[in-house]
Scaffold this motif. Structure first.
Motif, PDB file in Angstrom:
ATOM      1  N   VAL A 182      42.891  96.097  66.604  1.00  0.00           N
ATOM      2  CA  VAL A 182      43.280  95.077  67.890  1.00  0.00           C
ATOM      3  C   VAL A 182      44.239  93.842  67.286  1.00  0.00           C
ATOM      4  N   LEU A 183      44.814  94.117  65.975  1.00  0.00           N
ATOM      5  CA  LEU A 183      45.647  93.093  65.290  1.00  0.00           C
ATOM      6  C   LEU A 183      47.036  92.861  66.046  1.00  0.00           C
ATOM      7  N   PRO A 184      47.497  94.363  66.057  1.00  0.00           N
ATOM      8  CA  PRO A 184      49.037  94.309  66.541  1.00  0.00           C
ATOM      9  C   PRO A 184      49.104  93.721  67.959  1.00  0.00           C
ATOM     10  N   GLY A 185      49.706  92.772  68.157  1.00  0.00           N
ATOM     11  CA  GLY A 185      50.019  92.365  69.620  1.00  0.00           C
ATOM     12  C   GLY A 185      48.902  91.252  69.962  1.00  0.00           C
ATOM     13  N   ILE A 186      48.024  90.969  69.413  1.00  0.00           N
ATOM     14  CA  ILE A 186      46.891  89.938  69.509  1.00  0.00           C
ATOM     15  C   ILE A 186      47.676  88.684  69.609  1.00  0.00           C
ATOM     16  N   GLU A 187      47.616  87.866  70.751  1.00  0.00           N
ATOM     17  CA  GLU A 187      48.118  86.492  71.025  1.00  0.00           C
ATOM     18  C   GLU A 187      46.999  85.576  70.894  1.00  0.00           C
ATOM     19  N   ILE A 188      47.139  84.655  69.996  1.00  0.00           N
ATOM     20  CA  ILE A 188      45.740  83.633  69.742  1.00  0.00           C
ATOM     21  C   ILE A 188      46.521  82.517  69.792  1.00  0.00           C
ATOM     22  N   THR A 189      46.084  81.715  70.978  1.00  0.00           N
ATOM     23  CA  THR A 189      46.635  80.104  71.011  1.00  0.00           C
ATOM     24  C   THR A 189      45.583  79.185  70.925  1.00  0.00           C
ATOM     25  N   LEU A 190      45.917  78.071  70.384  1.00  0.00           N
ATOM     26  CA  LEU A 190      44.879  76.887  70.287  1.00  0.00           C
ATOM     27  C   LEU A 190      45.568  75.771  71.061  1.00  0.00           C
ATOM     28  N   SER A 191      44.715  75.375  71.913  1.00  0.00           N
ATOM     29  CA  SER A 191      45.506  74.257  72.797  1.00  0.00           C
ATOM     30  C   SER A 191      44.571  72.952  72.366  1.00  0.00           C
ATOM     31  N   TYR A 192      44.927  72.072  71.609  1.00  0.00           N
ATOM     32  CA  TYR A 192      44.346  70.666  71.367  1.00  0.00           C
ATOM     33  C   TYR A 192      44.718  69.444  71.989  1.00  0.00           C
ATOM     34  N   LYS A 193      43.770  69.104  73.188  1.00  0.00           N
ATOM     35  CA  LYS A 193      44.059  68.071  73.843  1.00  0.00           C
ATOM     36  C   LYS A 193      42.677  67.227  74.056  1.00  0.00           C
ATOM     37  N   ASP A 194      42.916  65.871  73.851  1.00  0.00           N
ATOM     38  CA  ASP A 194      41.876  64.728  74.021  1.00  0.00           C
ATOM     39  C   ASP A 194      40.778  64.998  73.188  1.00  0.00           C
ATOM     40  N   GLY A 195      41.093  65.320  71.982  1.00  0.00           N
ATOM     41  CA  GLY A 195      40.120  65.723  70.795  1.00  0.00           C
ATOM     42  C   GLY A 195      39.419  66.919  71.053  1.00  0.00           C
ATOM     43  N   LYS A 196      39.886  67.791  71.813  1.00  0.00           N
ATOM     44  CA  LYS A 196      39.060  68.996  71.863  1.00  0.00           C
ATOM     45  C   LYS A 196      39.829  70.273  72.087  1.00  0.00           C
ATOM     46  N   THR A 197      39.681  71.553  71.392  1.00  0.00           N
ATOM     47  CA  THR A 197      40.393  72.495  71.264  1.00  0.00           C
ATOM     48  C   THR A 197      39.878  73.583  72.173  1.00  0.00           C
ATOM     49  N   LYS A 198      40.913  74.067  72.893  1.00  0.00           N
ATOM     50  CA  LYS A 198      40.606  75.344  73.813  1.00  0.00           C
ATOM     51  C   LYS A 198      41.397  76.382  73.017  1.00  0.00           C
ATOM     52  N   VAL A 199      40.508  77.706  73.020  1.00  0.00           N
ATOM     53  CA  VAL A 199      40.899  78.901  72.391  1.00  0.00           C
ATOM     54  C   VAL A 199      41.426  79.963  73.259  1.00  0.00           C
ATOM     55  N   PHE A 200      42.491  80.641  73.249  1.00  0.00           N
ATOM     56  CA  PHE A 200      42.901  81.774  74.097  1.00  0.00           C
ATOM     57  C   PHE A 200      43.127  82.924  73.423  1.00  0.00           C
TER      58      PHE A 200
END
Ligand code: DC
Length: 220
Positions: free
Chosen positions: A60-78
């Motif tokens: 699953v490693l090739p092509g995995i796209e991980i994004t962390l969005s940090y707003k207002d003191g909270k992190t969302k993970v995509f």
């Protein structure tokens, strides 16, 4: 003020992400939860719905796209477009994530991503190997820990609040198992950097820990 990197490492359940999110907000820094990135890889592997072997994880490693969005003191993970913030914090993921984090190919890929994310500075990054390996020149290094009993109790409260049917003794065993796997693995094991400040949070409140971290960053 010069732009700095703050590295916070320590074992599972030491309270790293809770205090790091608040400290980063106070400092006006971006918070990067590197554990969430290993969890995201574990999540992707679980989507295959097969027994989790090293090959399945690597597939699953090739092509995995991980994004962390940090707003207002909270992190969302995509992962790709899918938000997995909650789904990466289940007991099922806890069971396999050390296995994921022990694979050198996984670490190589995530380390590269973490270095890119930290390049612009004024970031607070937490994990296991940030001060020792990802950013050995970080301006501030903190090793956050607490007794196994206290860490287990914190995880227990957290999972219980989310509605999981959990057993304190089981969690204690799981934490001990993960401590062992994380500190004994060959690649970038969990250990305190020589120049890191040791912060034992046993018996300290969240606010007290945050205050100590912010102070250390302000003098850096
Ligand atoms: O902090 P956490 O429980 O979310 O971390 C999940 C797993 O990822 C844990 O088993 C240790 C591993 N990890 C790692 O090996 N290196 C990091 N920088 C961060 C986490």
């Amino acid at each position: 003020m010069k732009k700095i990197v703050v590295a916070i490492d320590g074992p599972a359940g030491a309270g790293k992400s809770t205090v790091s999110q608040i400290a980063a907000k106070k400092l006006g820094f971006t918070y990067i939860d590197t554990g969430a990135m290993y969890r995201a890889v574990a999540w992707k592997a679980l989507q295959k719905k097969v027994e989790i072997t090293d090959d399945v994880i690597l597939s699953v490693l090739p092509g995995i796209e991980i994004t962390l969005s940090y707003k207002d003191g909270k992190t969302k993970v995509f992962v790709g477009d899918k938000e997995v913030t909650e789904e990466i914090r289940t007991p099922e993921i806890n069971k396999i994530v050390s296995k994921v984090a022990a694979l050198p190919k996984v670490r190589e890929k995530l380390t590269e991503l973490q270095r890119k994310m930290g390049e612009s500075g004024n970031v607070l990054m937490d994990g296991r190997d940030i001060g020792t390996f990802v950013f050995p020149n970080a301006e501030v290094k903190i090793f956050l820990t607490a007794s196994v009993e206290e860490r287990a109790r914190r995880r227990y409260e957290e999972l219980k609040l989310k509605g999981f049917d959990v057993d304190l003794k089981e969690i204690e065993k799981d934490i001990e198992r993960r401590d062992k796997l994380d500190s004994e693995r060959e690649t970038a094991p969990l250990k305190q950097a020589k120049d890191a400040v040791l912060l034992d949070t046993t018996g300290l409140s969240i606010d007290e820990v945050v205050e100590k971290i912010v102070k250390l960053c302000e003098v850096a």
